[in-house]
Enzyme design. Structure first.
Site, PDB file in Angstrom:
ATOM      1  N   ARG A  91      -5.347 -15.547   7.104  1.00 53.30           N
ATOM      2  CA  ARG A  91      -6.151 -15.967   8.266  1.00 53.30           C
ATOM      3  C   ARG A  91      -7.269 -16.925   7.848  1.00 53.30           C
ATOM      4  O   ARG A  91      -7.664 -17.800   8.618  1.00 53.30           O
ATOM      5  CB  ARG A  91      -6.706 -14.734   8.975  1.00 53.30           C
ATOM      6  CG  ARG A  91      -5.600 -13.989   9.752  1.00 53.30           C
ATOM      7  CD  ARG A  91      -5.959 -12.551   9.953  1.00 53.30           C
ATOM      8  NE  ARG A  91      -5.059 -11.836  10.838  1.00 53.30           N
ATOM      9  CZ  ARG A  91      -3.928 -11.222  10.446  1.00 53.30           C
ATOM     10  NH1 ARG A  91      -3.555 -11.259   9.188  1.00 53.30           N
ATOM     11  NH2 ARG A  91      -3.179 -10.580  11.322  1.00 53.30           N
ATOM     12  N   ARG A 112      12.134   0.313   5.110  1.00 51.77           N
ATOM     13  CA  ARG A 112      11.312   1.171   4.232  1.00 51.77           C
ATOM     14  C   ARG A 112      11.601   2.649   4.426  1.00 51.77           C
ATOM     15  O   ARG A 112      11.431   3.424   3.480  1.00 51.77           O
ATOM     16  CB  ARG A 112       9.820   0.900   4.468  1.00 51.77           C
ATOM     17  CG  ARG A 112       9.375  -0.343   3.773  1.00 51.77           C
ATOM     18  CD  ARG A 112       7.879  -0.515   3.762  1.00 51.77           C
ATOM     19  NE  ARG A 112       7.604  -1.757   3.049  1.00 51.77           N
ATOM     20  CZ  ARG A 112       6.551  -2.521   3.238  1.00 51.77           C
ATOM     21  NH1 ARG A 112       5.628  -2.161   4.113  1.00 51.77           N
ATOM     22  NH2 ARG A 112       6.384  -3.627   2.540  1.00 51.77           N
ATOM     23  N   ASP A 116       1.272  -0.240   6.456  1.00 50.72           N
ATOM     24  CA  ASP A 116       1.819  -0.648   5.159  1.00 50.72           C
ATOM     25  C   ASP A 116       1.708   0.439   4.095  1.00 50.72           C
ATOM     26  O   ASP A 116       2.181   0.258   2.971  1.00 50.72           O
ATOM     27  CB  ASP A 116       1.084  -1.907   4.660  1.00 50.72           C
ATOM     28  CG  ASP A 116       1.399  -3.110   5.532  1.00 50.72           C
ATOM     29  OD1 ASP A 116       2.490  -3.135   6.133  1.00 50.72           O
ATOM     30  OD2 ASP A 116       0.553  -4.020   5.623  1.00 50.72           O
ATOM     31  N   ARG A 118       6.054  -3.171  -1.846  1.00 53.48           N
ATOM     32  CA  ARG A 118       5.404  -1.862  -1.716  1.00 53.48           C
ATOM     33  C   ARG A 118       6.324  -0.712  -2.139  1.00 53.48           C
ATOM     34  O   ARG A 118       5.853   0.324  -2.626  1.00 53.48           O
ATOM     35  CB  ARG A 118       4.893  -1.663  -0.291  1.00 53.48           C
ATOM     36  CG  ARG A 118       3.858  -2.715   0.102  1.00 53.48           C
ATOM     37  CD  ARG A 118       3.011  -2.288   1.272  1.00 53.48           C
ATOM     38  NE  ARG A 118       2.502  -3.438   1.995  1.00 53.48           N
ATOM     39  CZ  ARG A 118       1.466  -4.180   1.613  1.00 53.48           C
ATOM     40  NH1 ARG A 118       0.815  -3.887   0.509  1.00 53.48           N
ATOM     41  NH2 ARG A 118       1.077  -5.211   2.340  1.00 53.48           N
ATOM     42  N   SER A 146       1.510  -4.637  17.147  1.00 57.16           N
ATOM     43  CA  SER A 146       1.729  -5.528  16.000  1.00 57.16           C
ATOM     44  C   SER A 146       0.627  -6.572  15.912  1.00 57.16           C
ATOM     45  O   SER A 146       0.460  -7.404  16.811  1.00 57.16           O
ATOM     46  CB  SER A 146       3.089  -6.228  16.128  1.00 57.16           C
ATOM     47  OG  SER A 146       3.138  -7.326  15.227  1.00 57.16           O
TER      48      SER A 146
HETATM   49  C1  S3P Z   1      -0.029  -7.699   9.121  1.00 58.07           C
HETATM   50  C2  S3P Z   1       0.405  -6.876  10.124  1.00 58.07           C
HETATM   51  C3  S3P Z   1       1.366  -5.785   9.924  1.00 58.07           C
HETATM   52  C4  S3P Z   1       1.532  -5.438   8.451  1.00 58.07           C
HETATM   53  C5  S3P Z   1       1.664  -6.670   7.602  1.00 58.07           C
HETATM   54  C6  S3P Z   1       0.422  -7.534   7.721  1.00 58.07           C
HETATM   55  C7  S3P Z   1      -0.978  -8.763   9.422  1.00 58.07           C
HETATM   56  O1  S3P Z   1       2.632  -6.185  10.443  1.00 58.07           O
HETATM   57  O2  S3P Z   1       2.652  -4.617   8.286  1.00 58.07           O
HETATM   58  O3  S3P Z   1       1.854  -6.327   6.247  1.00 58.07           O
HETATM   59  O4  S3P Z   1      -1.591  -9.318   8.494  1.00 58.07           O
HETATM   60  O5  S3P Z   1      -1.132  -9.085  10.615  1.00 58.07           O
HETATM   61  P1  S3P Z   1       3.050  -5.931  11.975  1.00 58.07           P
HETATM   62  O6  S3P Z   1       2.228  -6.808  12.825  1.00 58.07           O
HETATM   63  O7  S3P Z   1       4.516  -6.296  12.017  1.00 58.07           O
HETATM   64  O8  S3P Z   1       2.812  -4.472  12.220  1.00 58.07           O
END
Ligand code: S3P
Length: 443
Positions: free
Chosen positions: A27, A351, A320, A395, A168
């Site tokens: 980001r 996973r 995660d 992971r 998400s």
């Molecule tokens: C993330 C959001 C999560 C996470 C990923 C990083 C992010 O995914 O599992 O490792 O940085 O926005 P999801 O949005 O698919 O849950």
């Protein structure tokens, strides 16, 4: 492929600080690219996923440089200022990089083609394409909405109010990043709150973001086409990386570690709450704030852990961390149940299956349903001895190497190369604290 063997350790102790947070690093680059001026980033994660995002932004016309002091400079093009890439953007293993950039380029008037490694090319993209189509973006993708895919973007997208079915942060962020170069107000309504780094960083750069939350949902509204101004960013250590030495300390008799400068955003700390409920001796000190994010130091020592139920509502706050929590549960006394975890099937690998297969070959009793997992611990580490297929999943590789630190028989992961996507130097960090990870020869 480079196999790694993990042998039981007698002592695990020390103080460490970890590479930067992966989510915030993506980001920081993306927001810096959209700002006016030079954004200086300290503590950027130099893992392969984040470098893939930096390279993709370079192809989209952004100048990004590493400085002599280790910081990174992003010379922003302003909101809507990207230009067409001369080539396909290869996002490697990174779902976050791919989904966030798909959102960002959807609001630019040119076409962009995304691809990735064999893991990323199996991951579902309809979840970002559907809301972006509502805004007016057009896509062509491989069957089942898999990469490679092409985005036909536009700088005349319509602002939408999008209610998400799944919790998400990647989908939320893709919509907000498309909203950045869209006139009017773009709103995302989440069923459960997910990590809010996109909102935090956009607000820190001067974008107008408002939040409304109640028991049922959380609505995030971004006012489009702001002028966002470059600034300095300090990225804390990644709590998702800290999770590995942390659990290693909890399951190694006599262990005691402190991990300094870790991001403690409350929407990321579900693992800490869960481990404390299991009886873990964890202490947080030196709490502070940096670039809109909570930061602190985590200390942990060997603890006897009890099995517990991990409720569905906690999933987004520790999405995660289930592979490493499964390792803690395998050493705990009694039954641990993970509820509502079907999303784990759609990560870098399936996973849930990977945890079940890995724990089974390490002599742990497990039961799996479509969206839950039950782990039966015996109050001591299992026998171990397994050979683990990692399927390009960092992971899974790190979690089973941690389990091998406590089992009587060593555990081998078939391929450690994916670890570099999020935690470059993992084996060195862990061995520096007393682990016995033996990196094998190339196969
Ligand atoms: C993330 C959001 C999560 C996470 C990923 C990083 C992010 O995914 O599992 O490792 O940085 O926005 P999801 O949005 O698919 O849950």
């Amino acid at each position: 492929m480079t196999a790694v063997e993990s042998h039981r350790v007698e002592a695990f102790a020390g103080e460490l600080s970890l590479p930067g947070d992966k989510s915030i690093s993506h980001r920081a680059l993306i927001t810096g690219a959209s700002a006016v001026g030079e954004t200086r980033i300290f503590g950027l994660l130099e893992g392969r996923d984040v470098i893939a995002t930096a390279n993709a932004l370079r192809f989209l016309g952004v100048v990004i440089e590493k400085n002599y002091d280790g910081s990174w400079s992003v010379f922003g093009r302003g909101v809507g200022g990207l230009s067409e890439s001369p080539t396909i953007l290869d996002m490697g293993n990174s779902g976050t990089g791919a989904r966030l950039l798909i959102g960002l380029v959807a609001a630019h008037p040119f076409n962009t083609i995304f691809s990735g490694d064999t893991s990323l090319r199996t991951r579902p993209m309809e979840r970002v394409m559907a809301p972006l189509r509502h805004m007016g973006a057009v896509f062509t993708a491989r069957s089942c909405a898999r990469l490679p895919l092409a985005v036909c973007g536009s700088d005349l997208l319509c602002p939408v109010t999008e209610k998400l079915d799944i919790a998400s942060a990647q989908v939320k962020s893709a919509i907000l990043l498309a909203g950045l170069n869209t006139r009017g107000q773009t709103t995302v309504i989440e069923p459960l709150p997910t990590r809010d780094h996109t909102e935090n960083i956009l607000a820190a750069f001067g974008a107008e973001i408002s939040i409304e939350a109640n028991d049922q949902a959380k609505a995030i509204t971004l006012t489009g086409q702001p002028e966002i101004l470059a600034r300095e960013i300090k990225i804390p250590g990644d709590i998702s990386s800290a999770a590995f030495p942390l659990v290693a300390a909890l399951i190694t008799p006599g262990a005691r570690i402190t991990i300094e400068n870790v991001g403690l955003n409350p929407l990321r700390t579900g693992l800490l709450d869960t481990l404390v409920e299991m009886g873990a001796k964890i202490k947080i000190t030196n709490n502070r704030t940096a670039t809109g994010e909570t930061v602190g130091d985590i200390s942990a020592k060997f603890s006897s852990l009890q099995g517990i139920r991990v409720p569905l509502e906690r999933v987004p706050r520790m999405i995660d961390e289930y592979p490493i929590l499964a390792v803690a549960a395998a050493c705990a006394e009694g039954i641990t149940v993970f509820e509502g975890v079907s999303e784990l099937r759609l990560k870098e690998s399936d996973r849930l299956s990977a945890i079940v297969e890995g724990l089974t070959v390490c002599q742990v009793k497990v039961q799996e349903t479509e969206d839950s997992l039950t782990i039966i611990g015996e109050g001591k580490p299992p026998l171990g001895g397994g050979y683990i297929a990692t399927n390009l999943d960092h992971r899974i590789a790190m979690a089973f190497l941690v389990l091998g630190m406590a089992t009587a028989k060593s555990i081998t992961v078939d391929d450690s190369s994916a670890i570099d996507t999020s935690f470059p130097g993992f084996e060195k960090f862990m061995n520096g604290l007393g682990a016995d990870l033996r990196v094998g020869v190339e196969r």
